[in-house]
Design a protein around this motif. Sequence first.
Motif, PDB file in Angstrom:
ATOM      1  N   TYR A   1      -9.022  -9.669   6.002  1.00 31.11           N
ATOM      2  CA  TYR A   1      -8.539 -10.522   4.915  1.00 31.11           C
ATOM      3  C   TYR A   1      -8.451  -9.752   3.601  1.00 31.11           C
ATOM      4  CZ  TYR A   1      -7.776 -14.510   1.938  1.00 31.11           C
ATOM      5  OH  TYR A   1      -7.226 -15.392   1.047  1.00 31.11           O
ATOM      6  N   ASP A   2      -9.453  -8.918   3.344  1.00 27.56           N
ATOM      7  CA  ASP A   2      -9.409  -8.109   2.121  1.00 27.56           C
ATOM      8  C   ASP A   2      -8.131  -7.278   2.081  1.00 27.56           C
ATOM      9  OD1 ASP A   2     -11.763  -9.060   1.199  1.00 27.56           O
ATOM     10  OD2 ASP A   2     -12.989  -7.396   1.911  1.00 27.56           O
ATOM     11  N   SER A   3      -7.861  -6.642   3.208  1.00 31.80           N
ATOM     12  CA  SER A   3      -6.674  -5.805   3.275  1.00 31.80           C
ATOM     13  C   SER A   3      -5.409  -6.646   3.093  1.00 31.80           C
ATOM     14  CB  SER A   3      -6.657  -5.079   4.616  1.00 31.80           C
ATOM     15  OG  SER A   3      -5.445  -4.426   4.797  1.00 31.80           O
ATOM     16  N   LEU A   4      -5.425  -7.842   3.685  1.00 31.48           N
ATOM     17  CA  LEU A   4      -4.286  -8.746   3.561  1.00 31.48           C
ATOM     18  C   LEU A   4      -4.064  -9.138   2.109  1.00 31.48           C
ATOM     19  CD1 LEU A   4      -4.002 -11.683   6.098  1.00 31.48           C
ATOM     20  CD2 LEU A   4      -2.218 -10.174   5.245  1.00 31.48           C
ATOM     21  N   GLN A   5      -5.177  -9.410   1.438  1.00 31.19           N
ATOM     22  CA  GLN A   5      -5.051  -9.899   0.066  1.00 31.19           C
ATOM     23  C   GLN A   5      -4.404  -8.852  -0.840  1.00 31.19           C
ATOM     24  OE1 GLN A   5      -8.322 -11.157  -2.374  1.00 31.19           O
ATOM     25  NE2 GLN A   5      -7.923 -13.306  -1.891  1.00 31.19           N
ATOM     26  N   VAL A   6      -4.708  -7.598  -0.553  1.00 30.58           N
ATOM     27  CA  VAL A   6      -4.075  -6.533  -1.329  1.00 30.58           C
ATOM     28  C   VAL A   6      -2.559  -6.622  -1.184  1.00 30.58           C
ATOM     29  CG1 VAL A   6      -3.816  -4.053  -1.563  1.00 30.58           C
ATOM     30  CG2 VAL A   6      -6.063  -5.017  -1.132  1.00 30.58           C
ATOM     31  N   GLN A   7      -2.129  -6.873   0.035  1.00 35.17           N
ATOM     32  CA  GLN A   7      -0.692  -6.970   0.270  1.00 35.17           C
ATOM     33  C   GLN A   7      -0.118  -8.217  -0.379  1.00 35.17           C
ATOM     34  OE1 GLN A   7       0.446  -6.115   4.464  1.00 35.17           O
ATOM     35  NE2 GLN A   7      -1.716  -5.635   4.716  1.00 35.17           N
ATOM     36  N   ILE A   8      -0.827  -9.314  -0.245  1.00 32.01           N
ATOM     37  CA  ILE A   8      -0.355 -10.564  -0.848  1.00 32.01           C
ATOM     38  C   ILE A   8      -0.185 -10.367  -2.354  1.00 32.01           C
ATOM     39  CG2 ILE A   8      -0.986 -12.945  -1.359  1.00 32.01           C
ATOM     40  CD1 ILE A   8      -2.503 -12.952   1.335  1.00 32.01           C
ATOM     41  N   ARG A   9      -1.221  -9.764  -2.938  1.00 33.00           N
ATOM     42  CA  ARG A   9      -1.156  -9.463  -4.362  1.00 33.00           C
ATOM     43  C   ARG A   9       0.108  -8.712  -4.709  1.00 33.00           C
ATOM     44  NH1 ARG A   9      -6.510  -9.520  -6.539  1.00 33.00           N
ATOM     45  NH2 ARG A   9      -6.270  -9.914  -8.763  1.00 33.00           N
ATOM     46  N   THR A  10       0.383  -7.722  -3.898  1.00 33.03           N
ATOM     47  CA  THR A  10       1.498  -6.833  -4.202  1.00 33.03           C
ATOM     48  C   THR A  10       2.825  -7.563  -4.280  1.00 33.03           C
ATOM     49  OG1 THR A  10       0.346  -5.026  -3.114  1.00 33.03           O
ATOM     50  CG2 THR A  10       2.698  -4.748  -3.488  1.00 33.03           C
ATOM     51  N   PHE A  11       3.062  -8.479  -3.364  1.00 37.57           N
ATOM     52  CA  PHE A  11       4.372  -9.109  -3.456  1.00 37.57           C
ATOM     53  C   PHE A  11       4.359 -10.389  -4.257  1.00 37.57           C
ATOM     54  CE2 PHE A  11       4.093 -12.628  -0.570  1.00 37.57           C
ATOM     55  CZ  PHE A  11       3.367 -12.215   0.536  1.00 37.57           C
ATOM     56  N   LEU A  12       3.183 -10.959  -4.498  1.00 41.01           N
ATOM     57  CA  LEU A  12       3.148 -12.147  -5.352  1.00 41.01           C
ATOM     58  C   LEU A  12       3.169 -11.780  -6.829  1.00 41.01           C
ATOM     59  CD1 LEU A  12       0.759 -14.768  -3.735  1.00 41.01           C
ATOM     60  CD2 LEU A  12       3.251 -14.587  -3.660  1.00 41.01           C
TER      61      LEU A  12
ATOM     62  N   LYS B   1      -4.074   8.013   2.214  1.00 37.51           N
ATOM     63  CA  LYS B   1      -4.476   7.514   3.529  1.00 37.51           C
ATOM     64  C   LYS B   1      -5.092   6.127   3.399  1.00 37.51           C
ATOM     65  CE  LYS B   1      -4.593   9.585   7.675  1.00 37.51           C
ATOM     66  NZ  LYS B   1      -3.861  10.811   8.025  1.00 37.51           N
ATOM     67  N   ILE B   2      -5.871   5.947   2.373  1.00 39.24           N
ATOM     68  CA  ILE B   2      -6.485   4.642   2.142  1.00 39.24           C
ATOM     69  C   ILE B   2      -5.399   3.596   1.889  1.00 39.24           C
ATOM     70  CG2 ILE B   2      -7.935   3.320   0.570  1.00 39.24           C
ATOM     71  CD1 ILE B   2      -9.577   5.866   0.131  1.00 39.24           C
ATOM     72  N   LEU B   3      -4.459   3.932   1.037  1.00 36.43           N
ATOM     73  CA  LEU B   3      -3.365   2.987   0.761  1.00 36.43           C
ATOM     74  C   LEU B   3      -2.574   2.697   2.029  1.00 36.43           C
ATOM     75  CD1 LEU B   3      -1.930   2.876  -2.625  1.00 36.43           C
ATOM     76  CD2 LEU B   3      -4.271   3.203  -1.946  1.00 36.43           C
ATOM     77  N   GLU B   4      -2.462   3.707   2.871  1.00 38.08           N
ATOM     78  CA  GLU B   4      -1.706   3.523   4.105  1.00 38.08           C
ATOM     79  C   GLU B   4      -2.395   2.514   5.014  1.00 38.08           C
ATOM     80  OE1 GLU B   4      -1.056   7.168   6.193  1.00 38.08           O
ATOM     81  OE2 GLU B   4       0.136   6.187   7.743  1.00 38.08           O
ATOM     82  N   ILE B   5      -3.703   2.563   5.056  1.00 39.15           N
ATOM     83  CA  ILE B   5      -4.454   1.611   5.868  1.00 39.15           C
ATOM     84  C   ILE B   5      -4.165   0.195   5.407  1.00 39.15           C
ATOM     85  CG2 ILE B   5      -6.762   0.823   6.473  1.00 39.15           C
ATOM     86  CD1 ILE B   5      -7.657   3.772   5.930  1.00 39.15           C
ATOM     87  N   GLU B   6      -4.104   0.040   4.117  1.00 34.59           N
ATOM     88  CA  GLU B   6      -3.855  -1.292   3.560  1.00 34.59           C
ATOM     89  C   GLU B   6      -2.369  -1.613   3.516  1.00 34.59           C
ATOM     90  OE1 GLU B   6      -5.976  -0.776  -0.059  1.00 34.59           O
ATOM     91  OE2 GLU B   6      -7.798  -1.652   0.716  1.00 34.59           O
ATOM     92  N   GLU B   7      -1.594  -0.740   4.084  1.00 35.39           N
ATOM     93  CA  GLU B   7      -0.150  -0.935   4.228  1.00 35.39           C
ATOM     94  C   GLU B   7       0.569  -1.078   2.897  1.00 35.39           C
ATOM     95  OE1 GLU B   7       1.284  -2.658   7.667  1.00 35.39           O
ATOM     96  OE2 GLU B   7      -0.609  -3.472   8.343  1.00 35.39           O
ATOM     97  N   LEU B   8       0.017  -0.491   1.866  1.00 36.98           N
ATOM     98  CA  LEU B   8       0.723  -0.484   0.586  1.00 36.98           C
ATOM     99  C   LEU B   8       1.715   0.661   0.528  1.00 36.98           C
ATOM    100  CD1 LEU B   8      -1.813  -2.297  -0.618  1.00 36.98           C
ATOM    101  CD2 LEU B   8      -0.702  -1.562  -2.697  1.00 36.98           C
ATOM    102  N   VAL B   9       1.499   1.650   1.368  1.00 37.78           N
ATOM    103  CA  VAL B   9       2.473   2.731   1.506  1.00 37.78           C
ATOM    104  C   VAL B   9       2.666   3.006   2.993  1.00 37.78           C
ATOM    105  CG1 VAL B   9       1.729   3.792  -0.658  1.00 37.78           C
ATOM    106  CG2 VAL B   9       0.794   4.603   1.502  1.00 37.78           C
ATOM    107  N   VAL B  10       3.800   3.547   3.320  1.00 37.33           N
ATOM    108  CA  VAL B  10       4.030   4.023   4.687  1.00 37.33           C
ATOM    109  C   VAL B  10       4.328   5.511   4.604  1.00 37.33           C
ATOM    110  CG1 VAL B  10       4.832   1.909   5.758  1.00 37.33           C
ATOM    111  CG2 VAL B  10       6.421   3.295   4.451  1.00 37.33           C
ATOM    112  N   SER B  11       3.796   6.243   5.564  1.00 36.68           N
ATOM    113  CA  SER B  11       4.074   7.676   5.532  1.00 36.68           C
ATOM    114  C   SER B  11       4.559   8.131   6.898  1.00 36.68           C
ATOM    115  CB  SER B  11       2.822   8.453   5.126  1.00 36.68           C
ATOM    116  OG  SER B  11       1.966   8.614   6.215  1.00 36.68           O
ATOM    117  N   GLN B  12       5.658   8.844   6.888  1.00 40.51           N
ATOM    118  CA  GLN B  12       6.194   9.418   8.113  1.00 40.51           C
ATOM    119  C   GLN B  12       5.850  10.898   8.136  1.00 40.51           C
ATOM    120  OE1 GLN B  12      10.136   7.906   6.821  1.00 40.51           O
ATOM    121  NE2 GLN B  12      10.352   7.341   8.976  1.00 40.51           N
ATOM    122  N   ALA B  13       5.428  11.363   9.282  1.00 41.53           N
ATOM    123  CA  ALA B  13       4.995  12.751   9.376  1.00 41.53           C
ATOM    124  C   ALA B  13       6.101  13.690   8.926  1.00 41.53           C
ATOM    125  CB  ALA B  13       4.589  13.068  10.810  1.00 41.53           C
ATOM    126  N   ARG B  14       5.749  14.558   8.039  1.00 42.64           N
ATOM    127  CA  ARG B  14       6.653  15.610   7.536  1.00 42.64           C
ATOM    128  C   ARG B  14       7.859  15.053   6.769  1.00 42.64           C
ATOM    129  NH1 ARG B  14       4.328  17.906  11.770  1.00 42.64           N
ATOM    130  NH2 ARG B  14       3.588  20.018  11.522  1.00 42.64           N
TER     131      ARG B  14
END
Lengths: 227, 227
Positions: free
Chosen positions: A157-168, A58-71
Amino acid sequence: MHEQDSSVIMQKPLSELIADQLKRKIWNEDFQLGERLLETELADTFDVSRSTIREALKILEIEELVVSQARKGTYVTKFTDQDVDEIIELRTLIEARAFTQAIQYLEEKHVKELQAIVDQMKTKADENDWNALFDLDMQFHSYVVQLCGNSRIIKIYDSLQVQIRTFLMHLDQYYSSHQAFYEEHKQLLQALVSKDVHTVEGGVRNHIEYVETKLLGQKNDTKFKEV
Amino acid sequence: MHEQDSSVIMQKPLSELIADQLKRKIWNEDFQLGERLLETELADTFDVSRSTIREALKILEIEELVVSQARKGTYVTKFTDQDVDEIIELRTLIEARAFTQAIQYLEEKHVKELQAIVDQMKTKADENDWNALFDLDMQFHSYVVQLCGNSRIIKIYDSLQVQIRTFLMHLDQYYSSHQAFYEEHKQLLQALVSKDVHTVEGGVRNHIEYVETKLLGQKNDTKFKEV
DNA sequence: AGGTAACTTAATGTCGACAATCGACATTAA
DNA sequence: TTAATGTCGATTGTCGACATTAAGTTACCT
């Protein structure tokens, strides 16, 4: 690297510790982008219950590092070109504001700290240590944003940076030369010290735009994965 | 009002439905601002397990309607003056960008829909129906932001609006006259139709600033709770 | 042979219980 | 009387199991 030695009393909830570990695993490409994450499997490998894994996800989902679809399941976010564009637009918007706001809170000690970061950049640039440069880059921008005084902007911004990190992280480097990298940040700091709003705003926009160009260049070339 | 009739198959996870109900309870002041929320108690009243409540609370936490400290508990967010200032700063930033970006996607049908909202505003203003006006206000802004094309900005705004709702709902009204309320949005729409970036940007900033003034006025007067 | 329906398998959603921790009160010593 | 420490109830963190749903497989019918 090992914050959860079993014998030690841990202040943070287990779920957060695992969330951190999962992040690292994504950055290290232990998980492929787009890969499905099985709750049961993760619970097994981390030796915790599924509930804990669930909270971590759930935490990762908030930071948009994962997406989860119900069921259906949760998957590691696969950044498309549009995602990258969106993130860059948001980053520009947030940083431009944060930097200009930071001016009014900028004290001598802050300048010193920032100067220290930039100095380290010079060292690492000479050593061609790309990973270190990358971290310093993140640090520099974070530090200034932190000064802006708006906790919500900081959080975004913190959340954004996590994403930036991920693709950079998946690019070898997004700067043509390490030297240019250092120069850019030196100029950014100068702009801040000048305390002129327009100089700062322009500096930020140029800086990010420059990175973007380099990045998109690489993307169209070889390194970036297609969707 | 009753999305979770027990016999019906529900597509959404239970936790989300409960999150929605909790939001409404906060808006209706069934919970006091700052009040502690007991997981066990909530599980009891909603007749679900604590795990489900936990997930629901996590959702509210993301939207900053509650804050939870590890091993301490979760509390309904009590918006301080600084919180309000932060939210307004962020709202201005986001809307200014979203509105100007929306220009390029604005089609005839969108204008029609927006005009319909504004027309309804006129009706409700004449009827002195404050609640309806409030909803239309939210709808109008949401609609335009939705056009901006950046899903991340949209997501941030949605979350922001929940917070705005929370602290604005506790004011009888933040506009001196219902008529002025209608006029303001009429002008905003005109600015959009003009498709001139500076007009739109100025319009948004004025609009929010106006609301802010009214709001701060009331706050210093009587209605707003002190921290 | 192709497609559909029933069946099987596997993963997520939800639950109730146990364990660790916190806050408050009571007890004791200075 | 006051401050420190011990104890107890209450509350959150974590767990393993059951219920429900989705996807893959087989068998049957046309």
